[in-house]
Design an enzyme around this catalytic site. Sequence first.
Site, PDB file in Angstrom:
ATOM      1  N   LYS A  69       2.221   3.627   8.764  1.00 52.26           N
ATOM      2  CA  LYS A  69       3.096   4.752   9.089  1.00 52.26           C
ATOM      3  C   LYS A  69       2.509   6.088   8.650  1.00 52.26           C
ATOM      4  O   LYS A  69       3.114   7.121   8.833  1.00 52.26           O
ATOM      5  CB  LYS A  69       4.453   4.509   8.411  1.00 52.26           C
TER       6      LYS A  69
ATOM      7  N   LYS B 246       0.010  -4.527  -2.076  1.00 52.23           N
ATOM      8  CA  LYS B 246       0.876  -3.441  -2.553  1.00 52.23           C
ATOM      9  C   LYS B 246       0.568  -3.078  -3.999  1.00 52.23           C
ATOM     10  O   LYS B 246       0.581  -1.895  -4.356  1.00 52.23           O
ATOM     11  CB  LYS B 246       2.365  -3.831  -2.399  1.00 52.23           C
TER      12      LYS B 246
ATOM     13  N   LYS C 110      -4.463  -2.635   9.196  1.00 57.33           N
ATOM     14  CA  LYS C 110      -3.433  -2.598  10.253  1.00 57.33           C
ATOM     15  C   LYS C 110      -2.889  -1.166  10.387  1.00 57.33           C
ATOM     16  O   LYS C 110      -2.918  -0.392   9.420  1.00 57.33           O
ATOM     17  CB  LYS C 110      -2.320  -3.601   9.987  1.00 57.33           C
TER      18      LYS C 110
END
Length: 338
Positions: free
Chosen positions: A211, A111, A208
């Site tokens: 969204k 992040k 992965k």
Amino acid sequence: MSKVFSGIRPSGLLHLGNYLGAIKNWIALQAKHDCIFAIVDYHGITTPFEPDELRQNIREVALDYLAVGLDPKHATLIQQSHVPEHVELGWIFQSISPVSWFERVPTYKEKIAQHPEYVNLGLLAYPALMAADILIYKSTLVPVGEDQLPHIELTNDIAKRFNHMFGSPPPLPLPKGEGRVRVEFFPPVKALLTEGARIMSLKDPRKKMSKTGDEGIALSDTPDEVRRKIKTATTDSGREIKAGDDKPALTNLLTIYSEVSGTPIKKLETQYKGKGYAEFKADLAEAVVEFLEPIQKRRKELEKKRGYVEEILSSGAASARPLAQKTLLEVKKKMGLI
Ligand code: TYM
């Protein structure tokens, strides 16, 4: 009956990765266990967000939860910030845990690389709040995708540390010959993974599914969006439709196909032997469209029920809060805060 807890950040529309990696298990668990499923909005503010979008996303996730089959009669559905005791216990956990435990968490490193302009303390302390989400209900089973395993490990480390520092009373002396059972205050937590524990991005199978954009298929994507995304999904070199370490893109597409259709990967490999990518992708797209159709139909009906989502979340908080307050009170007593 085990206590089950899991949650999803309201950072966008739910996608097939969330469903196949986590929610699928939630649905299976809700009838048999004591389940709480959360929209973890306080975790959602640790990465950049817009207030109006966040408000909308919380509602979207709640609608998705209900549309995929989570049933408020069986499971308690909550918005994390409606049960503020999570944050209080999270603060306590932060205060007893070394910073180094948090600095080495892989998602923290990811992040801060993704949002170098938005490195905040909440992001670092994220797993302490997640541990509090789980442990405040003394949950022992957490259905999640593979990416959450380091967080579950840290939850157990925090629980052990609390137990060691303040947890269980000294075992009572028992009659000679009988074993002593030491009941820990916070029980050990187990992650529960699905078969499709890791669904990858359609554009880059090393990442992965997320969204954003064309990387993932949202549960609310229209049939045409699904067809377009699958048609333009990355494939591997070669022509064979086969799963394997050297074929990450096809492995991912075959996993999705198998999960939505219930057909084992081996059988799909045989079915598409000698056939081209175009035919495989067209069939996969139809399988996904067919899978999403009933979910989207239910969602449309739920959208029409005004005030329904708010009602479910407010009654969820009303059932969860007393449980959270009970644990927090015990914790505070043990720590000398009361
Ligand atoms: P989040 O919002 O990133 O993801 C929600 C759930 O979906 C799973 N998932 C995936 N599974 C397979 N393939 C993928 N591509 C994929 N993408 C997401 C995640 O593993 C997760 O289970 N930290 C959590 C939220 C959280 C939580 C909790 C979870 C907060 N408190 C307590 C469990 C218990 C998160 O960021 O999930």
